[in-house]
Design an enzyme around this catalytic site. Sequence first.
Site, short mmCIF file in Angstrom:
data_model
loop_
_atom_site.label_atom_id
_atom_site.label_comp_id
_atom_site.label_asym_id
_atom_site.label_seq_id
_atom_site.Cartn_x
_atom_site.Cartn_y
_atom_site.Cartn_z
N LYS A 128 -24.32 50.01 -9.84
CA LYS A 128 -25.13 48.85 -9.86
C LYS A 128 -26.57 49.42 -10.02
O LYS A 128 -27.15 50.37 -9.33
CB LYS A 128 -24.88 47.83 -9.10
CG LYS A 128 -25.11 48.04 -7.65
CD LYS A 128 -24.47 46.87 -6.76
CE LYS A 128 -24.80 47.00 -5.46
NZ LYS A 128 -23.25 47.79 -4.85
N ASP A 157 -29.81 49.78 -5.63
CA ASP A 157 -28.95 49.06 -6.58
C ASP A 157 -28.64 47.50 -6.64
O ASP A 157 -27.89 47.25 -7.63
CB ASP A 157 -27.60 50.11 -6.31
CG ASP A 157 -26.87 49.75 -5.01
OD1 ASP A 157 -27.82 48.97 -4.26
OD2 ASP A 157 -25.87 50.22 -4.59
N ARG A 158 -29.45 46.84 -5.85
CA ARG A 158 -29.35 45.46 -5.73
C ARG A 158 -30.37 44.82 -6.36
O ARG A 158 -31.46 45.60 -6.33
CB ARG A 158 -28.90 45.05 -4.45
CG ARG A 158 -27.82 45.35 -3.95
CD ARG A 158 -27.35 44.52 -2.56
NE ARG A 158 -26.23 45.14 -1.82
CZ ARG A 158 -25.62 44.28 -1.02
NH1 ARG A 158 -25.93 43.10 -0.75
NH2 ARG A 158 -24.53 44.74 -0.51
N ASP A 201 -32.82 46.33 -2.94
CA ASP A 201 -32.36 46.68 -1.54
C ASP A 201 -32.49 48.30 -0.96
O ASP A 201 -33.26 48.90 -1.71
CB ASP A 201 -30.73 46.59 -1.46
CG ASP A 201 -29.84 47.41 -2.07
OD1 ASP A 201 -30.44 48.12 -3.01
OD2 ASP A 201 -28.81 47.78 -1.97
N ASP A 207 -31.23 51.09 -1.08
CA ASP A 207 -30.86 52.22 -2.09
C ASP A 207 -31.13 51.75 -3.62
O ASP A 207 -30.86 52.65 -4.65
CB ASP A 207 -29.47 52.81 -1.98
CG ASP A 207 -28.42 51.87 -2.25
OD1 ASP A 207 -28.77 50.44 -2.08
OD2 ASP A 207 -27.19 52.23 -2.50
N SER A 261 -27.52 51.72 2.13
CA SER A 261 -27.77 50.54 1.50
C SER A 261 -28.61 49.42 2.11
O SER A 261 -29.76 49.55 2.76
CB SER A 261 -26.82 50.14 0.79
OG SER A 261 -26.86 49.18 -0.38
N HIS A 262 -27.71 48.30 2.25
CA HIS A 262 -28.62 47.01 2.55
C HIS A 262 -28.53 46.98 4.15
O HIS A 262 -29.19 46.08 4.71
CB HIS A 262 -27.73 45.87 2.03
CG HIS A 262 -26.42 45.76 2.44
ND1 HIS A 262 -25.36 46.66 1.66
CD2 HIS A 262 -25.56 45.01 3.49
CE1 HIS A 262 -24.26 46.33 2.20
NE2 HIS A 262 -24.36 45.55 3.15
C1 VG1 Z 1 -20.62 44.61 0.25
C2 VG1 Z 1 -20.66 43.76 -0.90
C3 VG1 Z 1 -20.35 44.31 -2.09
C4 VG1 Z 1 -21.06 45.80 -2.37
C5 VG1 Z 1 -21.04 46.79 -1.15
C6 VG1 Z 1 -21.90 47.84 -1.44
O1 VG1 Z 1 -19.46 45.08 0.48
O2 VG1 Z 1 -19.91 42.55 -0.67
O3 VG1 Z 1 -20.29 43.64 -3.50
O4 VG1 Z 1 -20.40 46.33 -3.54
O5 VG1 Z 1 -21.57 45.97 -0.24
O6 VG1 Z 1 -23.37 47.41 -1.85
P1 VG1 Z 1 -18.58 44.34 1.79
O7 VG1 Z 1 -17.49 45.39 1.80
O8 VG1 Z 1 -19.60 44.64 3.11
O9 VG1 Z 1 -18.52 42.99 1.27
V1 VG1 Z 1 -24.51 48.34 -1.31
O10 VG1 Z 1 -25.95 47.83 -2.23
O11 VG1 Z 1 -24.57 48.20 0.35
O12 VG1 Z 1 -24.12 49.85 -1.69
CO CO Z 2 -27.06 48.99 -2.23
#
Ligand code: VG1
Ligand code: CO
Length: 542
Positions: A375, A280-281, A276, A278, A112-113
């Site tokens: 998301k 979803d953001r 982001d 993948d 993801s991010h």
């Molecule tokens: C983070 C965000 C959370 C989100 C998760 C996955 O998690 O705070 O809100 O659901 O990333 O998002 P954490 O545990 O690092 O706070 V994604 O777009 O990285 O799949």
């Molecule tokens: Co993501």
Amino acid sequence: MIKTVATRPFADQKPGTSGLRKQVPVFQTPGYLENFIQAIFDSLEGFAGKTLVVGGDGRFFNREAIQVVAKIAAANGFGRLVIGKGGILSTPAASALIRAIGAFGGIILSASHNPGGPEGDFGVKYNIGAGGPAPEKITDAIFARTKTIDAYRISDAPDVDIDRLGTATLEKTTIEIVDPVAQYLELMTTLFDFGAIRALFASGFRMRFDAMHAVTGPYAHAIFEGALGAGAGTVVNGTPLPDFGGHHPDPNLTYARDLYDLMMSPQAPDFGAASDGDGDRNLIIGRGVYVAPSDSLAILAANATLAPGYARGLKGVARSMPTSAAVDHVAEKLGVRCYETPTGWKFFGNLLDAGLATLCGEESAGTGSDHIREKDGVWAVLLWLNILAQRRQSVLDIAREHWGTYGRNYYTRHDFDEVDLSAAQALMTALREATKTLPGRTFGALTVEAADDFAYHDPVDGSDSAHQGIRVMFAGGSRIVYRLSGTGTVGATLRVYIERYEQPSGDLGEETQAALADLVALSRELAGIEKRLGRTTPSVIT
Ligand code: VG1
Ligand code: CO
């Protein structure tokens, strides 16, 4: 031929907030990915002959990993694998595809991010047949299995050609390579008034969408520039790159700075958005106004009925605990319930399945609805566009009107990245202790009303999730929340979430950090951040 390969467990394969994320070299360790994939299948029942969706965000190691997943899935008896061409599927598109074709589940390869590249991060996530991330019951079973695994089954057939659309076989398994965008685009046309959005663009409305060299590029080109007629050049950084061009594909004010600067400049188009790694953001920035994700969720909830897919109204809304209470005020006015869940999309699945919530969101720039079980970045942009096409007002005017009606939840998140793990854990333990004595104490103008370690009871399946973050709540609706990230791969990341509510009659035009200055200072002091972590300033402020 199918081979059984002896293996030894790796001790560190515990899925976090969203699947298993590790640095690429860890995933490249022989047996590491294989073990985890086999452990997933060992934890599932009844998939013989069924369909598995496979795709990823295109980051470094995606193509190699797709081959491993395909060969292990075929060896374990899946009947059909549906794979996005080039190994590409955004997380929301994978969720949509799982649901549309009635697949048994899916494997999404994404961190993801998190940054990508040979020294970046990689990740694997299992999604269930409803389309959403596996609930904790399944991820716990997968983790348990990784600790005892002694063999995996894998086909030794040549690699699958993932770059040509069509059908092939791998052992006895049918392999179908599909267009990653087509079905997703189709679903979007059932939710939004594409005609109205096309008319908006035709009237001269301009947008910039920053795909951050990540997976949304092909989706954004096809949907915004293609189907909706936004001018060529609307989408920037639209070609997915294995290392995201060396950038961090996290759409926030730090990593999507170019977009922010453009939107604050005299050359700003009407609307700016980013997604982001993948897909979803979503980050939403109007001309001259950044819309905090928690506010975006609230504004979308208040205006959702302007889009055909939501014209019948919302059954309820849901937000993760650290997300601001802005959407709570909308829910109250709409007369629907607002559910408060732990961080991570997996907790929304049951509420959506049970028809208790229609829209969900997280402060981390995640928004979505019951159309899928993830998301969805492009979806959020489309809902905004649909609303703008109907209201024909600027984003700034819409935000101001919203605050004037519901009040404003000033909100910020301060992240302290890559701090020492045991020091961060000690900080959390101390805060947990402090929750017992904080209520009733006063700090300047702030009086602590309540403090706890957030625990969630799922109203649908009755499961309980404890230790989801320390909340310190003040009289008047201000709040400080602390939790450790479950997606980082180096040391620990402390997230501090800070919020203050201002009535509709109050000052709604303050600069966010200034509006929260006293709470920010108190958040540092209460947790002893400088003393315990040796940090005086956060790595990222959103
Ligand atoms: C983070 C965000 C959370 C989100 C998760 C996955 O998690 O705070 O809100 O659901 O990333 O998002 P954490 O545990 O690092 O706070 V994604 O777009 O990285 O799949
Ligand atoms: Co993501």
